[in-house]
Design a protein around this motif. Structure first.
Motif, mmCIF file in Angstrom:
data_model
loop_
_atom_site.group_PDB
_atom_site.id
_atom_site.type_symbol
_atom_site.label_atom_id
_atom_site.label_comp_id
_atom_site.label_asym_id
_atom_site.label_seq_id
_atom_site.Cartn_x
_atom_site.Cartn_y
_atom_site.Cartn_z
ATOM 1 N N PHE A 1 0.831 -1.206 0.000
ATOM 2 C CA PHE A 1 0.000 0.000 0.000
ATOM 3 C C PHE A 1 0.871 1.264 0.000
ATOM 4 N N TYR A 2 0.482 2.228 -0.849
ATOM 5 C CA TYR A 2 1.126 3.534 -0.890
ATOM 6 C C TYR A 2 0.029 4.603 -0.862
ATOM 7 N N PRO A 3 0.216 5.691 -0.126
ATOM 8 C CA PRO A 3 -0.804 6.753 -0.114
ATOM 9 C C PRO A 3 -0.947 7.384 -1.485
ATOM 10 N N ARG B 1 -10.811 7.593 0.878
ATOM 11 C CA ARG B 1 -9.413 7.940 0.615
ATOM 12 C C ARG B 1 -8.804 6.906 -0.325
ATOM 13 N N GLY B 2 -7.912 7.388 -1.196
ATOM 14 C CA GLY B 2 -7.340 6.514 -2.203
ATOM 15 C C GLY B 2 -5.916 6.070 -1.874
ATOM 16 N N TYR B 3 -5.580 4.856 -2.305
ATOM 17 C CA TYR B 3 -4.240 4.293 -2.125
ATOM 18 C C TYR B 3 -3.832 3.561 -3.401
ATOM 19 N N GLU C 1 -9.715 2.112 -2.879
ATOM 20 C CA GLU C 1 -10.461 3.255 -2.348
ATOM 21 C C GLU C 1 -11.193 2.784 -1.095
ATOM 22 N N THR C 2 -10.802 3.308 0.071
ATOM 23 C CA THR C 2 -11.540 2.945 1.280
ATOM 24 C C THR C 2 -12.954 3.495 1.166
#
Length: 319
Positions: A29-31, A116-118, A169-170
Motif C-alpha cells: 500500500f502507498y498513499p 481515501r485513495g491508495y 479506495e476505502t
C-alpha cells in the motif's frame, strides 16, 4: 490510515495479499493523497502552542488520563461504560490477507462511498500476477469489493484498475450514505424542450477534451500562504518563548537519544544476551493513552487496569 508527507517518494506502509479463489497476489500500500501543508495551530497571544485537555464541566478541572474511560451514549442520554479489554475482544483477527469478496461493474460504484485513495504496488515476486489481475479487471470494467485489517481496524475497500495500476479506495458503509429523500430533496419535474436545448448548448460550450489538473488547486490555501508571507515580511511574527522552544528541542534530543540507545542495546542483546532494563526516563513524558497503546503492542497482560506508573514499569521491563 496514514497520509503521505510532502516531498520525497512515498514508502509502503502496509503489505498483504489480495486473495480470492486460487488467486493470491502480494501487494504493498502507498498513499495516493497528501494533506495540505497550510494549517493553523492554536496558540496564545505570546505564541505558545496550546495543549488539548479533557475538562470536567461539573468541577471545571482537567481530568487525568488515567481517570478517562470510554462510554457508549444511549438514546435516553445515559452512558454504558466499556473497558479497553472489552474493546480489544471486539477487534478483528489480525491478518495480512485482503479478502476479495466479489467483483461488480465499476460504473455501479457511487463516488459518495469513497473516503481515501491508495496505490497498490506489486510486491517482490508478484509482478506477473499483479499485471494480469490489473489487465483483466480494467478490460472487464470491474471493481473488487474487499476487506482487510490494519492496526486493529477492519476496512472496506474497492479495488480498481487504471492504466495497469491497481488502486484501493476505502469506502463508507451503506448506513453512512444518505439518499435524496433523506435530505428532503423534491421530486424532479420534466423540463421543457427549449430549456433543455439551452442548457445543453451552455454545457457544450464549456466542455473540454480532458481534465486540466492545474485547475484542481486549493485557492484558500494559496490565499492563506500569501497572507502569512505578507505578514512575515511586515514583521508581524510572534516568536515562541525560548523556554518552550528549548523544552521542545530538549524533548526531541531525549527522544532521539532514547531511540539510539534502544537500538544499540537491542544489537547488544543479539550478541551478548539479556541486558539491563531500559530507563523509565523516555516514557515519563508520554500520556497514559500513549503508554497503553505501547503496552498493547507489547501484549502486556492486565494493561487496561494499570496506572500510568505501572504502565511505565511494565513497558520498561518488556522493552
Amino acid at each position: 490510515m496514514p497520509e503521505e508527507s510532502r516531498g520525497g517518494p512515498s514508502r509502503s506502509f502496509w503489505s498483504g495479499a489480495i486473495s480470492f479463489g486460487l488467486v493470491n497476489v502480494q501487494v504493498e500500500f502507498y498513499p495516493a493523497n497528501r494533506s495540505s501543508s497550510s494549517s493553523l495551530r492554536m496558540v496564545d497571544e505570546e505564541g505558545t502552542p496550546l495543549r488539548f485537555q479533557y475538562v470536567c464541566p461539573e468541577h471545571e478541572s482537567a481530568v487525568p488520563a488515567e481517570e478517562i474511560v470510554r462510554g457508549y451514549e444511549t438514546e435516553d442520554g445515559g452512558f454504558v461504560l466499556v473497558t479497553d479489554e472489552e474493546l480489544e475482544a471486539l477487534q478483528p483477527e489480525k491478518t495480512r490477507e485482503i479478502d476479495l469478496q466479489e467483483f461488480v461493474p465499476r460504473k455501479q460504484l457511487d463516488p459518495a462511498y469513497f473516503r481515501r485513495g491508495y496505490f497498490l504496488g506489486p510486491a517482490d515476486g508478484s509482478k506477473k500476477a499483479y499485471a494480469l489481475l490489473a489487465a483483466v479487471m480494467e478490460e472487464e470494467g470491474l471493481a473488487g469489493i474487499a476487506t482487510f485489517v490494519m492496526r486493529g481496524t477492519e476496512y472496506l475497500v474497492a479495488i480498481v484498475a487504471d492504466r495497469g495500476i491497481l488502486r484501493a479506495e476505502t469506502m463508507r458503509f451503506a448506513p453512512e450514505i444518505r439518499s435524496p429523500a433523506d435530505v428532503g430533496l423534491p421530486e424532479l419535474q420534466e423540463a421543457a424542450e427549449s430549456s433543455v436545448a439551452a442548457i445543453s448548448a451552455a454545457i457544450r460550450a464549456d466542455t473540454r477534451d480532458e481534465l486540466d489538473e492545474s485547475e484542481l488547486r486549493d485557492r484558500y490555501a494559496e490565499r492563506l500562504e500569501a497572507l502569512v508571507q505578507e505578514k512575515r515580511e511586515e514583521g508581524d511574527l510572534v516568536d515562541v518563548p525560548s523556554e518552550v522552544s528549548g523544552a521542545r528541542s530538549e524533548q526531541k534530543i531525549i527522544d532521539l537519544m532514547a531511540a539510539l540507545k534502544a537500538s544499540i542495546e537491542g544489537a547488544g542483546e543479539e550478541r551478548k544476551g539479556p541486558q539491563r532494563a531500559p530507563s523509565r526516563a523516555p516514557l515519563e513524558d508520554r500520556t497514559r493513552d500513549q503508554l497503553y497503546e505501547r503496552a498493547k503492542e507489547l501484549d502486556i497482560p492486565g494493561r487496561s487496569k494499570m496506572t500510568k506508573d505501572e504502565l511505565i514499569d511494565a513497558i520498561a521491563r518488556s522493552a
